[in-house]
Motif scaffolding. Structure first.
Motif, mmCIF file in Angstrom:
data_model
loop_
_atom_site.group_PDB
_atom_site.id
_atom_site.type_symbol
_atom_site.label_atom_id
_atom_site.label_comp_id
_atom_site.label_asym_id
_atom_site.label_seq_id
_atom_site.Cartn_x
_atom_site.Cartn_y
_atom_site.Cartn_z
ATOM 1 N N TYR A 69 0.835 -1.197 0.000
ATOM 2 C CA TYR A 69 0.000 0.000 0.000
ATOM 3 C C TYR A 69 0.877 1.258 0.000
ATOM 4 N N GLN A 70 1.928 1.262 0.837
ATOM 5 C CA GLN A 70 2.830 2.403 0.889
ATOM 6 C C GLN A 70 3.557 2.600 -0.435
ATOM 7 N N ILE A 71 3.983 1.516 -1.068
ATOM 8 C CA ILE A 71 4.655 1.606 -2.368
ATOM 9 C C ILE A 71 3.722 2.220 -3.398
ATOM 10 N N LYS A 72 2.466 1.790 -3.392
ATOM 11 C CA LYS A 72 1.482 2.328 -4.328
ATOM 12 C C LYS A 72 1.308 3.826 -4.107
ATOM 13 N N LYS A 73 1.195 4.249 -2.849
ATOM 14 C CA LYS A 73 1.038 5.672 -2.533
ATOM 15 C C LYS A 73 2.277 6.465 -2.957
ATOM 16 N N HIS A 74 3.457 5.908 -2.733
ATOM 17 C CA HIS A 74 4.684 6.600 -3.137
ATOM 18 C C HIS A 74 4.776 6.729 -4.659
ATOM 19 N N GLU A 75 4.362 5.713 -5.380
ATOM 20 C CA GLU A 75 4.375 5.791 -6.842
ATOM 21 C C GLU A 75 3.413 6.869 -7.330
ATOM 22 N N GLU A 76 2.242 6.970 -6.695
ATOM 23 C CA GLU A 76 1.296 8.026 -7.058
ATOM 24 C C GLU A 76 1.886 9.403 -6.754
ATOM 25 N N THR A 77 2.572 9.531 -5.622
ATOM 26 C CA THR A 77 3.210 10.795 -5.260
ATOM 27 C C THR A 77 4.284 11.172 -6.269
ATOM 28 N N ILE A 78 5.058 10.195 -6.714
ATOM 29 C CA ILE A 78 6.103 10.453 -7.706
ATOM 30 C C ILE A 78 5.488 10.948 -9.006
ATOM 31 N N LYS A 79 4.388 10.338 -9.445
ATOM 32 C CA LYS A 79 3.718 10.788 -10.665
ATOM 33 C C LYS A 79 3.224 12.219 -10.519
ATOM 34 N N LEU A 81 4.386 14.512 -8.481
ATOM 35 C CA LEU A 81 5.533 15.420 -8.432
ATOM 36 C C LEU A 81 6.115 15.649 -9.830
ATOM 37 N N GLY A 82 6.076 14.633 -10.665
ATOM 38 C CA GLY A 82 6.523 14.802 -12.060
ATOM 39 C C GLY A 82 5.651 15.807 -12.790
ATOM 40 N N LYS A 83 4.334 15.733 -12.576
ATOM 41 C CA LYS A 83 3.433 16.709 -13.195
ATOM 42 C C LYS A 83 3.681 18.103 -12.632
ATOM 43 N N LYS A 84 3.982 18.186 -11.353
ATOM 44 C CA LYS A 84 4.245 19.475 -10.718
ATOM 45 C C LYS A 84 5.505 20.117 -11.289
ATOM 46 N N VAL A 85 6.523 19.321 -11.556
ATOM 47 C CA VAL A 85 7.762 19.840 -12.131
ATOM 48 C C VAL A 85 7.480 20.468 -13.492
ATOM 49 N N VAL A 86 6.632 19.814 -14.276
ATOM 50 C CA VAL A 86 6.298 20.353 -15.594
ATOM 51 C C VAL A 86 5.550 21.671 -15.437
#
Length: 117
Positions: A69-79, A81-86
């Motif tokens: 569950y934590q891995i899934k949440k971290h992957e969503e956070t990474i996605k 953050l990638g959109k935020k960088v753009v």
């Protein structure tokens, strides 16, 4: 364990019927009784060990589920953050160089025009 006791009883009864009468000495009976007791003790220890491992498996599976569950949440956070960088990345017209040129050019030409007057 009950199967072993039943097996031993059946074995003793069949051997006495097949061979005739078998008499066991007191020492042999004690040895057999001691063997049965030690096997029962080992069986109960093995059962307790099995129960302990079953509990550990339950705990480990809960930990694994939580980590997934934590891995899934971290992957969503990474996605995200990638959109935020753009979105946060400055555009070409937001460059300090562009604003510096746009700010200094009118000042230069105003000074130039005043100098011509």
């Amino acid at each position: 364990m009950m199967k072993l006791q039943s097996f031993l009883k059946i074995l003793l009864l069949t051997s006495s019927v097949a061979v005739g009468q078998v008499t066991l000495s007191t020492e042999e009976v004690r040895n057999i009784a001691n063997k049965i007791d030690s096997l029962q003790t080992l069986d109960s220890l093995n059962n307790s060990i099995i129960l302990d491992y079953k509990e550990k498996v339950k705990i480990d599976s809960a930990v694994v589920a939580e980590l997934e569950y934590q891995i899934k949440k971290h992957e969503e956070t990474i996605k995200l953050l990638g959109k935020k960088v753009v979105l946060v990345k400055p555009k070409w017209y937001e460059s300090k160089l562009v604003w510096g040129i746009l700010g200094s050019a009118p000042a230069y030409y105003i000074g130039y025009l005043i100098g011509k007057l």
